[in-house]
Design an enzyme around this catalytic site. Structure first.
Site, PDB file in Angstrom:
ATOM      1  N   CYS A   2     -67.136 -23.215  13.634  1.00 16.68           N
ATOM      2  CA  CYS A   2     -66.041 -24.054  14.352  1.00 16.68           C
ATOM      3  C   CYS A   2     -65.305 -23.272  15.668  1.00 16.68           C
ATOM      4  CB  CYS A   2     -64.872 -24.018  13.245  1.00 16.68           C
ATOM      5  SG  CYS A   2     -65.361 -24.810  11.535  1.00 16.68           S
ATOM      6  N   LEU A  51     -67.028 -27.843  12.682  1.00 16.75           N
ATOM      7  CA  LEU A  51     -68.628 -28.164  12.425  1.00 16.75           C
ATOM      8  C   LEU A  51     -68.690 -27.916  10.838  1.00 16.75           C
ATOM      9  CD1 LEU A  51     -71.647 -28.778  13.420  1.00 16.75           C
ATOM     10  CD2 LEU A  51     -71.801 -26.397  13.532  1.00 16.75           C
ATOM     11  N   ILE A  53     -69.760 -27.743   7.202  1.00 13.63           N
ATOM     12  CA  ILE A  53     -71.012 -27.018   6.715  1.00 13.63           C
ATOM     13  C   ILE A  53     -70.979 -26.999   5.388  1.00 13.63           C
ATOM     14  CG2 ILE A  53     -72.316 -25.083   6.559  1.00 13.63           C
ATOM     15  CD1 ILE A  53     -72.583 -26.240   9.171  1.00 13.63           C
ATOM     16  N   ASN A  75     -62.860 -19.757  11.714  1.00 12.29           N
ATOM     17  CA  ASN A  75     -64.332 -20.003  12.236  1.00 12.29           C
ATOM     18  C   ASN A  75     -65.465 -18.926  11.422  1.00 12.29           C
ATOM     19  OD1 ASN A  75     -66.542 -20.349  13.774  1.00 12.29           O
ATOM     20  ND2 ASN A  75     -65.812 -18.919  15.414  1.00 12.29           N
ATOM     21  N   GLY A  76     -66.259 -19.482  10.851  1.00 17.63           N
ATOM     22  CA  GLY A  76     -67.210 -18.768  10.148  1.00 17.63           C
ATOM     23  C   GLY A  76     -67.645 -19.034   8.900  1.00 17.63           C
ATOM     24  N   ASP A 100     -64.320 -22.527   1.399  1.00 21.59           N
ATOM     25  CA  ASP A 100     -64.204 -20.948   1.324  1.00 21.59           C
ATOM     26  C   ASP A 100     -62.765 -20.973   2.202  1.00 21.59           C
ATOM     27  OD1 ASP A 100     -65.116 -21.871   4.104  1.00 21.59           O
ATOM     28  OD2 ASP A 100     -66.631 -20.407   3.982  1.00 21.59           O
ATOM     29  N   SER A 363     -81.166 -16.473  11.356  1.00 17.15           N
ATOM     30  CA  SER A 363     -81.780 -15.727  12.479  1.00 17.15           C
ATOM     31  C   SER A 363     -82.396 -14.354  11.921  1.00 17.15           C
ATOM     32  CB  SER A 363     -81.232 -15.483  13.678  1.00 17.15           C
ATOM     33  OG  SER A 363     -80.218 -14.541  13.526  1.00 17.15           O
ATOM     34  N   GLY A 364     -83.165 -13.546  12.652  1.00 22.83           N
ATOM     35  CA  GLY A 364     -83.554 -11.825  12.321  1.00 22.83           C
ATOM     36  C   GLY A 364     -82.765 -11.103  13.074  1.00 22.83           C
TER      37      GLY A 364
END
Length: 631
Positions: A2, A51, A53, A75-76, A100, A363-364
């Site tokens: 977000c 956004l 999720i 945000n997160g 959450d 991602s890595g």
């Protein structure tokens, strides 16, 4: 994922105009296209772009606590929110949603700022407590999620996920900080201790601000940092088993989503490890995506395809031309302030590809910083062993003289480019690592600056904050201090900024399982021989992943997301290189010596030297300033 914004009056709790909060939110619609919300009360206003999720329909923000005494914009993602929800429920907390965000509110009401240490995840949030009339601004441990703030002339503090949100406020000053230009020319980005605009600050990773009306603006408080001060003593086999456990838990915890989820796959060690562990934990094929180039030396699609076939992933690949420089203006606009990591362009392209099929991508990123995977870290550890064999009184004159005399052979094969190594051996370990990390040296920057800019900059040098960071690191060796600097200075300022802005530009949530803080804490306590051995970085991780991946993935030379910018500036971007010296935007600043810029460009175009990284920095600085309406 977000975007959050807000205003908080530090002195008198004046009314906050909801329309102003809404305009700040709208400047970041890309971070949250699924919804928006605004809440105001005397002295405070909070705004949110969402956004969706988790709990897609049930967790609108700004959100209030069950008793209505606290409000939050967040945000997160909190990956252990279910466990915290159960614990808090046993303590009497009541919940009305399944997400959450509400858990953070309840955690604050039960534990105060100590709640931060209980949150496992990536986050930046603003939480207003109506009873205490206080505002908590907090950022996650490693700085995955950003948060900018700025005191304004009306006595309020504005904050936002991106500089764009602050720029939407009419009272924000648009005055460039010359020290940020010095920082940018050294590192290729503006580190988190500064912003390109005077008065704008970034809340540092692992820090919080607790504000109260009438209390002024306090200094941020650090609530977490990585520590290299201790060493584990178990056998390599036991530590390898524990590392696999941490890797599995980190990946599995980040696979929860109510929207399509996938992974970036380059075919390198880190992303391949993430995909392998995702496949182990999933009953369905993992969705993977890869960007390749139509230049063989830059292309990794074959390696990625081999990993995809090994794990039966739903693989998506796209080959693009590296001559993608037409997107430079769009790229500059994503970052608001100058950002010259050229890998941002292919990162943006792989995010665009991923967003066609998923909303969340793992991602890595992070393993190189945490487990010593960078070539510069291996060289640094080796150089420090040599440094300890020769007394400083002998090292400085001997290697310093040799380094000064040795030619800067950009054209030579890498083993013959000894100038940097000789100069590094003449210096202390921390100064040598700062030299290795920087794009330009102080002398090189001085050669670019005008006399007036050197006066504005004064005695400040960009390397000093990094040296200060390394000096205070909880560490036992030169390699420890280098990794500490990478985790706290380089990672949030460059790598995580790059991934956040390029993914959010296409409304994609990127998650970094290899930056799970428990994994980072474990890695920081590993003996050096289990991090770097036999010329290999990430040694223990590579041993641990041999049960999942073939040696030609684990031990092939690190390639990275690179662009042929040296060729660009000798070919289609040669006019742009020449134009830097006569740029009206840079020219009006008065910061640079036009004759020196012209000579730099000509030497590169003629092939006498490789100045591509500096030219790219200058070009991105020009485009960034133009986007800010400065110059």
């Amino acid at each position: 994922m977000c975007g959050i914004v807000g205003l908080y009056h530090l002195t008198t709790p004046k009314p906050v105009d909801p329309a102003r909060i809404e305009r700040m939110c709208d400047a970041m619609v890309h971070r949250g296209p699924d919804g928006a919300g605004v809440w105001t009360a005397p002295g405070v206003g909070l705004g949110h772009r969402r956004l969706s999720i988790i709990d897609l329909a049930g967790s609108p923000q700004p959100m209030h606590s069950a008793d209505g005494r606290a409000a939050i914009v967040f945000n997160g993602e909190i990956y252990n929110y279910r466990e915290l929800r159960s614990e808090l429920g046993a303590l009497g907390a009541r919940f009305h949603t399944q997400g959450d965000t509400e858990v953070i509110l309840a955690a604050w009401q039960h534990w105060g700022v100590d709640c931060l240490s209980r949150l496992h995840g990536m986050f930046a949030f603003a939480l207003y407590d109506l009873g205490q009339r206080s505002l908590l601004l907090a950022r996650d441990r490693l700085g995955v999620k950003p948060l900018h703030y700025a005191p304004l002339s009306d006595g309020s503090l504005a904050f936002a996920s991106e500089l764009k949100g602050l720029l939407a406020h009419p009272l924000l000053r648009r005055e460039i900080d010359p020290l940020a230009v010095e920082d940018y020319l050294a590192w290729g980005y503006v580190p988190d201790h500064r912003s390109i605009l005077k008065g704008v600050r970034k809340l540092a990773a692992g820090h919080y601000l607790l504000l109260r009306h009438g209390g002024g603006l306090p200094a941020p408080v650090r609530w977490w940092e990585p520590s290299f001060a201790e060493r584990r003593r178990e056998s390599a086999a036991d530590l390898e088993a524990e590392l696999v456990h941490h890797l599995r838990e980190a990946v599995r915890s980040r696979m929860e989503a109510e929207v399509p989820l996938g992974a970036f796959l380059s075919g390198g060690v880190d992303s391949s490890s993430v995909v392998a562990l995702m496949a182990e934990a999933s009953n369905a094929p993992v969705s993977t995506c890869t960007i390749g180039f139509d230049v063989a030396a830059l292309d990794e699609t074959g390696h990625a395809r081999a990993v995809a076939e090994r794990y039966g992933t739903d693989h998506h690949a796209r080959v693009v031309s590296p001559d993608d420089f037409g997107a430079i203006d769009q790229l500059a606009a994503m970052f608001d302030e100058p950002f010259a990591d050229a890998s941002a362009l292919p990162t943006w392209r792989v995010c665009q590809l991923a967003r066609e099929t998923v909303t969340v991508a793992l991602s890595g990123d992070g393993a190189d910083e945490a487990l010593a995977g960078y070539r510069r870290q291996r060289f640094h550890a080796h150089e420090d062993r040599l440094r300890r064999l020769v007394p400083q009184a002998l090292r400085a004159p001997l290697f310093g003289t040799l380094g000064a005399l040795y030619p800067k052979a950009d054209w030579a094969p890498r083993p013959l480019r000894a100038k940097t190594t000789l100069l590094a051996l003449s210096e202390g370990a921390d100064a040598a690592y700062a030299r290795a990390l920087a794009i330009t040296t102080p002398a090189q920057r001085d050669g670019l600056y005008s006399a007036e800019f050197r006066r504005l900059r004064g005695d400040y040098r960009a390397e000093q904050p990094l040296l200060d960071t390394m000096a205070r690191a909880p560490a036992r060796s030169a390699l420890d201090r280098a990794q500490y600097a990478d985790l706290t200075f380089w990672l949030p300022g460059d790598i995580l900024t790059k991934v956040d802005r390029t993914s959010m530009a296409v409304s994609l949530e990127a998650r970094e399982p290899l930056l799970d803080h428990r994994l980072v804490e474990f890695a920081a306590r590993l003996p050096e021989r289990l991090r770097v051995r036999g010329g290999q970085g990430k040694w223990l991780m590579k041993q641990a992943m041999r049960r999942y991946l073939p040696d030609d993935v684990l031990f092939r030379p690190k390639q990275g997301f690179v662009l042929p910018i040296a060729d660009w500036f000798r070919g289609p971007l040669a006019p742009a290189a020449r134009g830097i010296a006569s740029s009206s935007v840079l020219g009006r600043t008065g910061w640079f010596d036009p004759a020196r810029l012209a000579a730099l460009a000509q030497a590169h175009i003629a092939g006498r030297s490789d100045h591509s990284r500096v030219l790219w920095q200058l070009l991105m600085l020009e485009r960034s300033l133009a986007g800010l309406g400065i110059g």
